[in-house]
Design an enzyme around this catalytic site. Structure first.
Site: not given
Ligand code: NAD
Length: 321
Positions: A189, A264
């Site tokens: 990734k 990030k």
């Molecule tokens: P986001 O912030 O929308 O979602 C993360 C969720 O985790 C939030 O709803 C938060 O409240 C929850 N959370 C945090 N700590 C927690 C805990 N201890 N227990 C339960 N829930 C908890 O982020 P996202 O965009 O969904 O991204 C999630 C992952 O995917 C990240 O690592 C990001 O780098 C990766 N990612 C994101 C994208 C994108 O386009 N958004 C693309 C590829 C990868």
């Protein structure tokens, strides 16, 4: 929702046991729609998030929401985490009482977050030391791919674990690649996103140079998209409005893939470059450029908006006399 998601599981070759109950921890922008696609395909999903709004949305998609994550884990064959960072994943696994304390034997801990390779390996080790199996399976494809069930999964896991989780990943994704053992999904990734960050900057620089030289955007696009400079950053994420009607540039750079997420991922890549002692001048420069971009307005814009920084920085510089 993914086409065919409502077809019976057996007809689509999906598991009818073994990995059929999922505890989904982290129902945010990505996790929310991924969990919804699992539910639509007939998987029983117990979901938890620390944000009540995320729980409400998930409930609306048929996720059985729980306020105590340990309750979800106790029922699960697979514990899927989709969290912001490696520290979130590790502390969710082990902080007392952590997810590892509540799982039943043979559970697979599947982390789909994007985190440091060393953190992915540490998370897997924690799960394995507690007697469970583990995989990292970060994704690309963004929120659009999560909603459509067309994500690409890059998987780091032992072969038999990969075989077990493959049908679940097939529900949420269009492409699933086994990259090797624990941590190697994250490795693939961040290597990909280092290429992407560098190439998006290069495409932006070329368009700004083309503007100064008197080339129209369309002319430059028509040449490069069919020539050796062709790449995703140009033909899908074209940083100027016009040539690719669906690219974020046509909607004022609304993401797409936000600058903060690119910064990030590039910082994760730089951590790996440092750990492995790799000389990668362009990867490090892209990290610095996107870190600065994400410290300002770029955080919430699509990362292709880096072209505007390049153009602004070039605006006071004329051609030499
Ligand atoms: P986001 O912030 O929308 O979602 C993360 C969720 O985790 C939030 O709803 C938060 O409240 C929850 N959370 C945090 N700590 C927690 C805990 N201890 N227990 C339960 N829930 C908890 O982020 P996202 O965009 O969904 O991204 C999630 C992952 O995917 C990240 O690592 C990001 O780098 C990766 N990612 C994101 C994208 C994108 O386009 N958004 C693309 C590829 C990868």
């Amino acid at each position: 929702m993914k086409a065919g998601a409502n077809q019976p599981r057996a007809e689509r070759g999906l598991p009818t046991g073994g990995t059929s109950t999922v505890a989904f921890i982290g129902l945010g922008n990505m996790g929310g729609p991924m969990a919804a696609n699992l539910v639509a395909a007939g998987v029983q999903v117990f979901g938890h998030d620390v944000m009540p709004q995320a729980l409400d949305t998930a409930r609306g998609h048929g996720v059985e929401v729980v306020t105590d994550p340990l309750e979800a884990v106790a029922e699960a064959d697979v514990v899927l985490t989709m969290l912001p960072s490696g520290q979130h994943v590790i502390s969710a696994y082990q902080d007392s009482p952590g997810l590892l304390s509540a799982a039943k034997p043979d559970t697979i801990f599947l982390d789909c977050s994007t985190i440091n390779i060393s953190e992915a390996q540490q998370a897997a080790q924690l799960a394995q030391q507690a007697g469970f199996r583990a995989a990292d399976a970060p994704v690309s494809g963004g929120v659009v791919g999560a909603e459509a069930g067309t994500l690409a999964f890059m998987v780091g896991a032992a072969g038999e674990v990969f075989e077990q989780i493959h049908p679940l990943l097939d529900i949420m994704g269009a492409r699933v690649v086994h990259c090797g053992g624990n941590g190697l999904g994250q490795a693939a990734k961040i290597c990909n996103n280092m290429i992407l960050g560098v190439s998006q900057i290069a495409v932006g620089e070329a368009f700004v140079l083309g503007e100064k030289l008197g080339l129209t955007h369309q002319a430059l696009y028509d040449v490069v998209s069919k020539a050796s400079g062709q790449c995703w950053a140009l033909t899908t994420n074209c940083p100027v409005p016009g040539p690719v009607p669906n690219s974020p540039a046509n909607r004022d750079y609304r993401p797409g893939f936000a600058g903060a997420l690119m910064a990030k991922d590039l910082n994760l890549a730089t951590n790996a470059l440092d750990e492995q002692g790799v000389e990668a001048q362009l990867g490090r420069l892209a990290t610095a450029i996107y870190s600065e971009f994400a410290a300002g307005d770029g955080a919430g814009q699509d990362f292709s908006a880096i072209i505007n920084t390049i153009r602004d920085d070039s605006s006071h510089q004329g051609a030499p006399a």
